[in-house]
Design a protein around this motif. Sequence first.
Motif, PDB file in Angstrom:
ATOM      1  N   ARG A   1     -24.905 -23.071  -2.871  1.00 38.44           N
ATOM      2  CA  ARG A   1     -25.639 -21.887  -2.442  1.00 38.44           C
ATOM      3  C   ARG A   1     -24.818 -20.618  -2.756  1.00 38.44           C
ATOM      4  O   ARG A   1     -25.340 -19.637  -3.275  1.00 38.44           O
ATOM      5  N   GLU A   2     -23.528 -20.652  -2.460  1.00 36.73           N
ATOM      6  CA  GLU A   2     -22.629 -19.507  -2.742  1.00 36.73           C
ATOM      7  C   GLU A   2     -22.687 -19.121  -4.214  1.00 36.73           C
ATOM      8  O   GLU A   2     -22.813 -17.945  -4.583  1.00 36.73           O
ATOM      9  N   LEU A   3     -22.668 -20.197  -5.007  1.00 36.71           N
ATOM     10  CA  LEU A   3     -22.634 -20.004  -6.459  1.00 36.71           C
ATOM     11  C   LEU A   3     -23.937 -19.379  -6.973  1.00 36.71           C
ATOM     12  O   LEU A   3     -23.938 -18.398  -7.718  1.00 36.71           O
ATOM     13  N   SER A   4     -25.038 -20.040  -6.495  1.00 34.05           N
ATOM     14  CA  SER A   4     -26.326 -19.649  -7.087  1.00 34.05           C
ATOM     15  C   SER A   4     -26.921 -18.384  -6.449  1.00 34.05           C
ATOM     16  O   SER A   4     -27.651 -17.660  -7.095  1.00 34.05           O
ATOM     17  N   GLN A   5     -26.618 -18.200  -5.156  1.00 35.17           N
ATOM     18  CA  GLN A   5     -27.276 -17.079  -4.473  1.00 35.17           C
ATOM     19  C   GLN A   5     -26.402 -15.833  -4.386  1.00 35.17           C
ATOM     20  O   GLN A   5     -26.878 -14.766  -4.026  1.00 35.17           O
ATOM     21  N   HIS A   6     -25.104 -15.972  -4.701  1.00 31.24           N
ATOM     22  CA  HIS A   6     -24.240 -14.794  -4.545  1.00 31.24           C
ATOM     23  C   HIS A   6     -23.449 -14.457  -5.821  1.00 31.24           C
ATOM     24  O   HIS A   6     -23.625 -13.392  -6.402  1.00 31.24           O
ATOM     25  N   VAL A   7     -22.655 -15.450  -6.243  1.00 35.59           N
ATOM     26  CA  VAL A   7     -21.735 -15.155  -7.344  1.00 35.59           C
ATOM     27  C   VAL A   7     -22.504 -14.881  -8.649  1.00 35.59           C
ATOM     28  O   VAL A   7     -22.283 -13.865  -9.320  1.00 35.59           O
ATOM     29  N   GLN A   8     -23.453 -15.840  -8.937  1.00 34.97           N
ATOM     30  CA  GLN A   8     -24.161 -15.683 -10.208  1.00 34.97           C
ATOM     31  C   GLN A   8     -25.039 -14.421 -10.223  1.00 34.97           C
ATOM     32  O   GLN A   8     -25.002 -13.647 -11.227  1.00 34.97           O
ATOM     33  N   PRO A   9     -25.832 -14.047  -9.150  1.00 36.34           N
ATOM     34  CA  PRO A   9     -26.569 -12.786  -9.167  1.00 36.34           C
ATOM     35  C   PRO A   9     -25.643 -11.579  -9.317  1.00 36.34           C
ATOM     36  O   PRO A   9     -25.982 -10.626 -10.016  1.00 36.34           O
ATOM     37  N   LEU A  10     -24.458 -11.661  -8.700  1.00 37.49           N
ATOM     38  CA  LEU A  10     -23.512 -10.574  -8.815  1.00 37.49           C
ATOM     39  C   LEU A  10     -23.107 -10.372 -10.273  1.00 37.49           C
ATOM     40  O   LEU A  10     -23.073  -9.237 -10.791  1.00 37.49           O
ATOM     41  N   GLU A  11     -22.819 -11.497 -10.936  1.00 31.43           N
ATOM     42  CA  GLU A  11     -22.407 -11.442 -12.338  1.00 31.43           C
ATOM     43  C   GLU A  11     -23.514 -10.758 -13.175  1.00 31.43           C
ATOM     44  O   GLU A  11     -23.244  -9.902 -14.036  1.00 31.43           O
TER      45      GLU A  11
ATOM     46  N   PHE B   1     -14.819   3.251 -16.668  1.00 26.49           N
ATOM     47  CA  PHE B   1     -15.884   2.440 -16.048  1.00 26.49           C
ATOM     48  C   PHE B   1     -15.921   1.043 -16.642  1.00 26.49           C
ATOM     49  O   PHE B   1     -15.982   0.041 -15.931  1.00 26.49           O
ATOM     50  N   ALA B   2     -15.835   1.008 -17.978  1.00 27.44           N
ATOM     51  CA  ALA B   2     -15.915  -0.315 -18.652  1.00 27.44           C
ATOM     52  C   ALA B   2     -14.807  -1.233 -18.176  1.00 27.44           C
ATOM     53  O   ALA B   2     -15.026  -2.422 -17.952  1.00 27.44           O
ATOM     54  N   VAL B   3     -13.620  -0.647 -17.975  1.00 24.28           N
ATOM     55  CA  VAL B   3     -12.488  -1.507 -17.503  1.00 24.28           C
ATOM     56  C   VAL B   3     -12.784  -2.076 -16.095  1.00 24.28           C
ATOM     57  O   VAL B   3     -12.615  -3.255 -15.858  1.00 24.28           O
ATOM     58  N   GLU B   4     -13.278  -1.159 -15.237  1.00 19.61           N
ATOM     59  CA  GLU B   4     -13.588  -1.620 -13.874  1.00 19.61           C
ATOM     60  C   GLU B   4     -14.619  -2.720 -13.907  1.00 19.61           C
ATOM     61  O   GLU B   4     -14.492  -3.757 -13.260  1.00 19.61           O
ATOM     62  N   ASN B   5     -15.662  -2.457 -14.740  1.00 20.13           N
ATOM     63  CA  ASN B   5     -16.755  -3.438 -14.840  1.00 20.13           C
ATOM     64  C   ASN B   5     -16.248  -4.775 -15.328  1.00 20.13           C
ATOM     65  O   ASN B   5     -16.577  -5.819 -14.793  1.00 20.13           O
ATOM     66  N   HIS B   6     -15.400  -4.723 -16.336  1.00 26.29           N
ATOM     67  CA  HIS B   6     -14.870  -5.957 -16.919  1.00 26.29           C
ATOM     68  C   HIS B   6     -14.016  -6.716 -15.896  1.00 26.29           C
ATOM     69  O   HIS B   6     -14.127  -7.924 -15.755  1.00 26.29           O
ATOM     70  N   ASP B   7     -13.202  -5.923 -15.169  1.00 24.81           N
ATOM     71  CA  ASP B   7     -12.339  -6.581 -14.163  1.00 24.81           C
ATOM     72  C   ASP B   7     -13.177  -7.322 -13.105  1.00 24.81           C
ATOM     73  O   ASP B   7     -12.879  -8.452 -12.739  1.00 24.81           O
ATOM     74  N   PHE B   8     -14.258  -6.611 -12.676  1.00 26.66           N
ATOM     75  CA  PHE B   8     -15.104  -7.249 -11.663  1.00 26.66           C
ATOM     76  C   PHE B   8     -15.759  -8.522 -12.198  1.00 26.66           C
ATOM     77  O   PHE B   8     -15.818  -9.558 -11.524  1.00 26.66           O
ATOM     78  N   ASP B   9     -16.174  -8.409 -13.446  1.00 25.48           N
ATOM     79  CA  ASP B   9     -16.770  -9.600 -14.063  1.00 25.48           C
ATOM     80  C   ASP B   9     -15.780 -10.755 -14.123  1.00 25.48           C
ATOM     81  O   ASP B   9     -16.116 -11.896 -13.813  1.00 25.48           O
ATOM     82  N   ALA B  10     -14.537 -10.439 -14.473  1.00 25.69           N
ATOM     83  CA  ALA B  10     -13.505 -11.493 -14.563  1.00 25.69           C
ATOM     84  C   ALA B  10     -13.269 -12.116 -13.167  1.00 25.69           C
ATOM     85  O   ALA B  10     -13.175 -13.325 -13.038  1.00 25.69           O
ATOM     86  N   THR B  11     -13.210 -11.236 -12.162  1.00 25.14           N
ATOM     87  CA  THR B  11     -13.006 -11.742 -10.788  1.00 25.14           C
ATOM     88  C   THR B  11     -14.115 -12.711 -10.401  1.00 25.14           C
ATOM     89  O   THR B  11     -13.872 -13.798  -9.865  1.00 25.14           O
ATOM     90  N   LEU B  12     -15.358 -12.276 -10.762  1.00 27.20           N
ATOM     91  CA  LEU B  12     -16.496 -13.141 -10.419  1.00 27.20           C
ATOM     92  C   LEU B  12     -16.449 -14.471 -11.165  1.00 27.20           C
ATOM     93  O   LEU B  12     -16.731 -15.537 -10.617  1.00 27.20           O
ATOM     94  N   ALA B  13     -16.025 -14.416 -12.426  1.00 28.09           N
ATOM     95  CA  ALA B  13     -15.944 -15.657 -13.219  1.00 28.09           C
ATOM     96  C   ALA B  13     -14.941 -16.624 -12.596  1.00 28.09           C
ATOM     97  O   ALA B  13     -15.198 -17.813 -12.468  1.00 28.09           O
ATOM     98  N   VAL B  14     -13.785 -16.027 -12.173  1.00 31.87           N
ATOM     99  CA  VAL B  14     -12.763 -16.880 -11.515  1.00 31.87           C
ATOM    100  C   VAL B  14     -13.346 -17.541 -10.245  1.00 31.87           C
ATOM    101  O   VAL B  14     -13.171 -18.725  -9.991  1.00 31.87           O
ATOM    102  N   ARG B  15     -14.088 -16.711  -9.545  1.00 30.40           N
ATOM    103  CA  ARG B  15     -14.677 -17.191  -8.276  1.00 30.40           C
ATOM    104  C   ARG B  15     -15.632 -18.357  -8.547  1.00 30.40           C
ATOM    105  O   ARG B  15     -15.601 -19.379  -7.880  1.00 30.40           O
TER     106      ARG B  15
END
Lengths: 661, 124
Positions: free
Chosen positions: A41-51, A150-164
């Motif tokens: 549920r965490e994966l499908s309802q939170h992490v993946q929509p965030l990505e 902005f692009a750096v911030e965005n990329h960092d967040f994406d990387a964090t989410l991928a790790v998660r």
Amino acid sequence: MRRNRSIGRLLTRAFGTLVLLIVCSGAAETTALVLQQRVVRELSQHVQPLELANADLRSVLGDAQRGLRGYLLTGDSQLLDTYHVARSDYYTSSRRLSGLARDAERDAVTKQLARAETWWALAENQRQAPPRSDLAAQYVTQGKPLFQAFAVENHDFDATLAVRAASLQNRSSRLSAITVAVVVALTLLAAATAVLAALLTTRRITRPLAGVVAVIDRRRTGALDSRADAGTGPTEIRAVAQAVNEMAEEADHARLAEAEIARMRSEVRALGYRIRAHLKVEDAISEAVQGLATTIGADHVLLRMAPGQIGVPPLASLHDEHDDGVLAELARADVTWLKSGDVWADGEPSGGSEPPEAERRAWAAIGGGPVLTVALSGGDECLGALTLIRDHGPAFSPVEVRLSEVVTADLGRGVHLARQYEREQHLVARLQELDVAKTDFMSTVSHELRTPLTSIAGYVELLLDSDAGEVAPPQRRMLDVIARNTRRLRELIEDMLTLSKIEAGSFRTARRPVDLATLANQAIAAITPAAHKGEVNLCPDLAGPLELAADPEQLDRVLMNLLSNAVKFTPPGGKVTVRAGRDGDQVELVVADTGMGIPPSEQESLFARFFRATNAIHQAIPGTGLGLAIVRTIVDNHGGRIAVSSQEGAGTTVTVRFPVA
Amino acid sequence: MTVVLVADDDADIRDLVAFKLEQAGLEVIAVEDGQAALEQARTRRPTLAVLDVSMPALSGIDVCRMLRADPATAGILVIMLTARVQEQDVEGGFSAGADDYVTKPFSPRELVSRIQALLSRTRA
């Protein structure tokens, strides 16, 4: 002691463990499932929509930058439209991203959106600038690092989410592996527990049970002393073994009791024979009293006879305790309350008659032990009562009561028989006394008569012999009459004596083998002088030897009586035939004469004592009238038969038949 | 003269026998019981004794047995007079040592002839 625990507890524990293991297994599986679900549920309802939202934001901002730069460099308003579309999309995308972000991501998202806002602020200024101007170029150069930030911030967040996301997937697969391992382990444990429980059950239940079954089988095949082991094994098996042993004990007791009853029965039968074999009432009673005490088992036995019983001792007891002993009071108690066939035992239903108070008091005086009273019956009459008393011990059992009745019945018969026998003995003794007295009397009478007869006959003879001087003829005739009558008197005495002796059976034992032909020849020789004198012709016809078991003296008397009768009653010139011969298993003796015969009306009385035929009396032929009575008695004593056929004036034939054996 | 002892408790029979024997030429000593018969036999030594079996106290059989037991009287001839014809009486008489017996009622003539037969047999 662990081995002796109950099967119930053992099985409860085994099944408890199994249930626990199954429950644990289920719980583990459920937990794993719940955790797994949470990860997914965490994966499908939170992490993946965030990505997705993050990527969308970057794309929107990228579109806006490319559109604006193009417009500024080319002045194409179409490109500015792209910028405007992206600008409106940005609000949607940024709001979605902010909505999805949680506390942990909020900082990164805020930071990213702040960078985007910074760029948007510059972009609004750029949009004002005229396209392809230096200002525009300047703005482009100025806007480039802002977008880059902005692009750096965005990329960092994406990387964090991928790790998660990767971490969550990893966790999920680990959870699956652990669940499988735990379930497998619990299942194996449950299987092992089940196997162990089965083994334990076999060892701790089946084996001891088989032991008990083997004992039962051994007992069935005759090993009656086999007992189950009630000391080891689980409680239930021990209880079963105990029960089996108790049953075995009970069965043994029953068997022993049966054997005891059989023994008592046979003893009672033997006792009955002994009682009835006694010819004296006292002996029969004593046998019964002693036998009952031993066979049935009693400390005191008392026999009380009913009043009016004669020829029986009124009281009898085992050790004469009725005579001033412990049974004295009971001995005085009346027994008439009992009727023929009655039995009274305490604890048993009575046969109708209840003992009176005096009887009960007497029992109590003896000690209050078990009492059994049986009526002694002779036919329908109650002869008395037989009482058995135990000082201690059990009451009389129904079997003992029944057997006592049997013995008492035997005693009743025994007493009856013995009394009858005693009465008969008494009668026989009385008859014997009478017989002896009669024989003595006859003997004395004959002796007393002989002495005067000797004087009469002797003196008459002296006179007739002229020893005392000459006798005149008329006197001689008178003396002859005296002499003749003296002789007759003498013969009468002799015959009476003989008859009385023969009838008393005095000669009966003197039988021995004798030859009738020899005896007949001697008798013929003895009678020959008389026959000559009477001018009678003797015709012997003897086919000897004719052996008989007989008393020779008595047989001689038969021959002499028959021959002298024949000669006496046959007139001169007549004939007497003596014939003897064997006829089958009999010896026949025939004495036939041609004499005066016997009137037909008198032939029946021929053998009566003192009977004399009327024609013989008329012709004054001497005789006592006892001769044929003697013959008849002797023939009867020898088991023979005598028959007379006679024709008056023509002759008489006497036929005697003796059995050879 | 031959002496004969006659013992019988019945006086009539004793007289009858004595009379007949004296008629036959014999000397007679008549006694009425066994005791007297024994005494007379010992003192007078008769050749022959006629003894009645049934006498009170000493019977003829007792007397006979005692005569035979004493050597002095053992040679006396004995004839028994018996009222019984039963065999045991006769046998008793003979076993006591009697030479002959005569049953009552007897003929005096027969008694004399038996005595004479006995006497002639012993004399011969």
